[in-house]
Design an enzyme around this catalytic site. Structure first.
Site, PDB file in Angstrom:
ATOM      1  N   THR A 178       7.184   7.704  -7.439  1.00  0.00           N
ATOM      2  CA  THR A 178       5.872   7.276  -6.976  1.00  0.00           C
ATOM      3  C   THR A 178       4.815   8.122  -7.669  1.00  0.00           C
ATOM      4  OG1 THR A 178       4.510   6.919  -5.035  1.00  0.00           O
ATOM      5  CG2 THR A 178       5.943   8.829  -4.954  1.00  0.00           C
ATOM      6  N   GLU A 213       7.973   5.965  -0.209  1.00  0.00           N
ATOM      7  CA  GLU A 213       8.762   6.859   0.646  1.00  0.00           C
ATOM      8  C   GLU A 213       9.340   6.149   1.873  1.00  0.00           C
ATOM      9  OE1 GLU A 213       5.886   7.292  -0.695  1.00  0.00           O
ATOM     10  OE2 GLU A 213       5.434   9.357  -1.238  1.00  0.00           O
ATOM     11  N   LYS A 264     -16.518  11.548   2.097  1.00  0.00           N
ATOM     12  CA  LYS A 264     -17.078  12.505   3.037  1.00  0.00           C
ATOM     13  C   LYS A 264     -18.550  12.712   2.730  1.00  0.00           C
ATOM     14  CE  LYS A 264     -15.841  16.377   5.761  1.00  0.00           C
ATOM     15  NZ  LYS A 264     -15.016  17.522   6.014  1.00  0.00           N
ATOM     16  N   TRP A 322     -17.069  11.039   7.909  1.00  0.00           N
ATOM     17  CA  TRP A 322     -16.152  10.228   7.103  1.00  0.00           C
ATOM     18  C   TRP A 322     -16.605   8.775   7.000  1.00  0.00           C
ATOM     19  CZ3 TRP A 322     -12.986  13.044   4.424  1.00  0.00           C
ATOM     20  CH2 TRP A 322     -12.485  14.249   4.940  1.00  0.00           C
TER      21      TRP A 322
HETATM   22  P1  ADP Z   1       1.204   4.691  -5.066  1.00  0.00           P
HETATM   23  O1  ADP Z   1       0.282   3.527  -4.852  1.00  0.00           O
HETATM   24  O2  ADP Z   1       0.655   5.993  -4.569  1.00  0.00           O
HETATM   25  O3  ADP Z   1       1.867   4.726  -6.369  1.00  0.00           O
HETATM   26  P2  ADP Z   1       2.901   3.429  -3.148  1.00  0.00           P
HETATM   27  O4  ADP Z   1       3.036   2.165  -3.856  1.00  0.00           O
HETATM   28  O5  ADP Z   1       4.040   4.011  -2.473  1.00  0.00           O
HETATM   29  O6  ADP Z   1       2.427   4.503  -4.107  1.00  0.00           O
HETATM   30  O7  ADP Z   1       1.654   3.255  -2.207  1.00  0.00           O
HETATM   31  C1  ADP Z   1       1.686   3.505  -0.867  1.00  0.00           C
HETATM   32  C2  ADP Z   1       0.287   3.515  -0.334  1.00  0.00           C
HETATM   33  O8  ADP Z   1      -0.330   2.252  -0.466  1.00  0.00           O
HETATM   34  C3  ADP Z   1       0.230   3.809   1.130  1.00  0.00           C
HETATM   35  O9  ADP Z   1       0.335   5.191   1.379  1.00  0.00           O
HETATM   36  C4  ADP Z   1      -1.125   3.234   1.508  1.00  0.00           C
HETATM   37  O10 ADP Z   1      -2.157   4.134   1.211  1.00  0.00           O
HETATM   38  C5  ADP Z   1      -1.239   2.055   0.593  1.00  0.00           C
HETATM   39  N1  ADP Z   1      -0.905   0.808   1.296  1.00  0.00           N
HETATM   40  C6  ADP Z   1       0.262   0.173   1.350  1.00  0.00           C
HETATM   41  N2  ADP Z   1       0.186  -0.951   2.081  1.00  0.00           N
HETATM   42  C7  ADP Z   1      -1.084  -1.040   2.525  1.00  0.00           C
HETATM   43  C8  ADP Z   1      -1.814  -1.964   3.345  1.00  0.00           C
HETATM   44  N3  ADP Z   1      -1.260  -3.051   3.841  1.00  0.00           N
HETATM   45  N4  ADP Z   1      -3.109  -1.693   3.591  1.00  0.00           N
HETATM   46  C9  ADP Z   1      -3.704  -0.597   3.083  1.00  0.00           C
HETATM   47  N5  ADP Z   1      -3.073   0.298   2.304  1.00  0.00           N
HETATM   48  C10 ADP Z   1      -1.782   0.092   2.031  1.00  0.00           C
END
Ligand code: ADP
Length: 533
Positions: free
Chosen positions: A181, A325, A433, A438
């Site tokens: 990731t 994860e 921020k 926030w």
């Molecule tokens: P990265 O995008 O960091 O490479 P991931 O694909 O594992 O890794 O992304 C996971 C992240 O995507 C989550 O921690 C969250 O922030 C975001 N995410 C996943 N699904 C949703 C959703 N339905 N709505 C908003 N954010 C989401």
């Protein structure tokens, strides 16, 4: 009761035994390819046999570098069922990150799509652990390549054993797969998936209250198989004997729509940008999508307007949340039975939240004073644990930052309503921020994308001398010059407190995206970091 190991062999052999005539459709460079689970089973066993001949043993990592196609699906079971580890490598990473993760995982063999050869040829010298490459091509002969040692996938399969028997004694806790990731800073982080985790996650995908994958489904994973196992769809699809439609190299919205119409797809899965693109194409031409029972969307927040647009076309929109994860499904947004009689607006409000925790996992949402009240207001970080949640980053000292006392700290900030439905406010690192308060970039983006002139919108915090950070909106219009900045800001002013409204709007032709199609906020933040100075 029996202490029966939950391994992928059970999933695979069920498809072979009970669904031998069921079809898998794969879009390849030479056209649509179709075969059955009976053929799939033989070729998968042949691939395992070929890998064994190349010296692959239990625990060895085998990388795939491929689009969503039938050979990739063969690798999905051939590698873990023989006890090795399926390492899906993201084809859109930089050369530097590709070599980092392949070396970090110590991949011994790499299986590469012919169309992606040039990328690997460029980095091959840096790939110190790879002993052999297997090239997946539709042609019988090996394409010219500088890779050494290179084998033709089809030639290897032809010479291999289609009755190769899978071990019965694999440990369910053995690693079956791994995926890296992206990290905000530094190198990607590796997540490993156990047989047991994938088994239980696949079973979860079959629950009526989550995604309800079943034998009668025709699945179209648009989400790449190199990204969190295409959200587990290929594993569940094989187990339940669903017809699978694999969209191949760089599918456009038109290609996806054609596949959905012609193959009668019932469940398609992808990130919001995919569904935005498909929606645009649907406005230009009509397709018969009557077979679609749902569109599954996750990876970033699905804008309310997007959900409404699909539902108005009679296509149910299933919003889900997860991360690499979490294998990934953790939350799915569905109405509880008593909510189905709410007004359309109220139902949309619920369905655009990230949803309810799926059965099998445990969650806490923790704010500054411990677990937050379920009042839709108090914000906290989502923390998760359960049988398909990672317990560490693979050989990485950043593990301690995210895995604490048996909980995964997701870095996602959320509020919870009185029904227990989670609404993501932002990623910790994306919250704006301003003057100590926030602001949720996600809420602003959703509101902007609900404006009829807006195609895509992204909001990020930009350094500001007085307020620390102020939001800046980036907007792609459906039609250039169709609306003024101030109209968009007025649209936001009518919905948010004054200090939430971005100080400015920048019109772009395209919003930069991550390797899996999410908005690349980091790039915009970097490029515009002096904007408010
Ligand atoms: P990265 O995008 O960091 O490479 P991931 O694909 O594992 O890794 O992304 C996971 C992240 O995507 C989550 O921690 C969250 O922030 C975001 N995410 C996943 N699904 C949703 C959703 N339905 N709505 C908003 N954010 C989401």
């Amino acid at each position: 009761m029996m202490d029966f190991p939950l391994t992928l062999r059970t999933l695979f052999e069920r498809a072979e035994k009970f669904f031998p005539k069921k079809e898998i459709v794969s879009r390849t460079p030479s056209g649509l390819f179709r075969y059955t689970y009976a053929d799939y089973g033989k070729r998968t066993r042949q691939l395992s046999s070929a890998l064994e001949t190349l010296g692959i043993q239990r625990g060895d990592r085998v990388a795939t570098f491929a689009w969503n196609d039938h050979r990739h699906l063969e690798a999905y079971f051939a590698i873990p069922c023989m006890g090795a580890v399926l390492h899906t490598v993201n084809i859109r990473l930089s050369a530097e990150h590709i070599s980092y993760i392949v070396n970090h995982a110590q991949d011994r063999v790499m299986i590469v799509d012919e169309t992606l050869l040039p990328i690997i040829e460029k980095v091959a010298e840096q790939l110190t652990s790879v002993e052999a490459y297997i090239i997946m091509t539709d042609k019988p002969e090996l394409p010219p390549t500088t890779l050494h040692l290179a084998y033709s996938y089809e030639a290897l399969l032809q010479a291999a054993d289609a009755t190769y028997a899978y071990p019965q004694d694999l440990d369910e806790n053995a690693v079956a797969g791994m995926c890296y990731t992206s990290a905000t800073t530094g190198n990607p982080k590796g997540v490993t998936y156990s047989h047991r985790g994938i088994f239980l996650h696949s079973m979860n995908l079959g629950l009526a209250d989550t995604t309800g994958v079943s034998e009668s489904d025709v699945l179209l994973p648009v989400v790449p198989m190199f990204h969190v196992n295409a959200w587990g769809m290929p594993f569940a699809g094989v187990w339940f004997g669903s017809k699978q439609v694999l969209p191949g190299p760089a599918p456009t919205p038109q290609i996806l729509l054609q596949l959905m119409e012609e193959e009668k797809v019932s469940l398609a899965a992808g990130v919001p940008t995919v569904w935005l693109g498909v929606l645009k194409a649907l406005e230009e031409k009509t397709y018969d999508l009557s077979s679609l029972r749902a569109v599954l969307c996750g990876g970033s927040a699905a804008p309310r307007g997007l959900i409404a647009a699909y539902e108005s076309k009679g296509i149910p929109f299933l919003h889900a949340y997860g991360m690499t994860e979490t294998a990934p499904i953790a939350l799915v947004s569905r109405l509880k039975s008593h909510q189905t009689s709410l007004s359309e607006e109220e139902r949309l409000d619920i369905r655009s939240k990230q949803g309810l925790l799926v059965p099998g996992l445990e969650m806490r949402v923790v704010g500054e004073n411990g677990d937050v009240a379920w009042n839709s207001e108090d914000m906290g970080e989502i923390r998760l644990r359960g049988p398909w949640i990672a317990s560490e980053y693979y050989q990485d000292d950043r593990t301690a930052d995210s895995f604490v006392d048996g909980w995964l700290h997701t870095g996602d900030v959320a509020v919870v309503d009185e029904e227990g439905v989670v609404k993501l406010v932002d990623r910790t690192k994306d919250l704006v921020k301003s003057g100590g308060e926030w602001i949720s970039s996600v809420d602003l983006e959703n509101a902007l994308m609900a404006h009829p002139a807006v195609f895509e919108a992204c909001v990020t915090g930009i350094p500001h001398e007085k307020w620390d950070e102020r939001p800046l909106a980036f907007v792609v219009l459906k039609q250039a010059n169709s609306v003024e900045k101030n109209d968009l800001l007025d649209h936001l002013r009518s919905q948010f407190a004054k200090w939430w409204v971005p100080d400015d709007v920048v019109f772009l032709e395209e919003i930069p995206k991550t390797s899996v199609g999410k908005f690349l906020k980091r790039a915009l933040r970097e490029e515009y970091r002096e904007y408010y100075r």
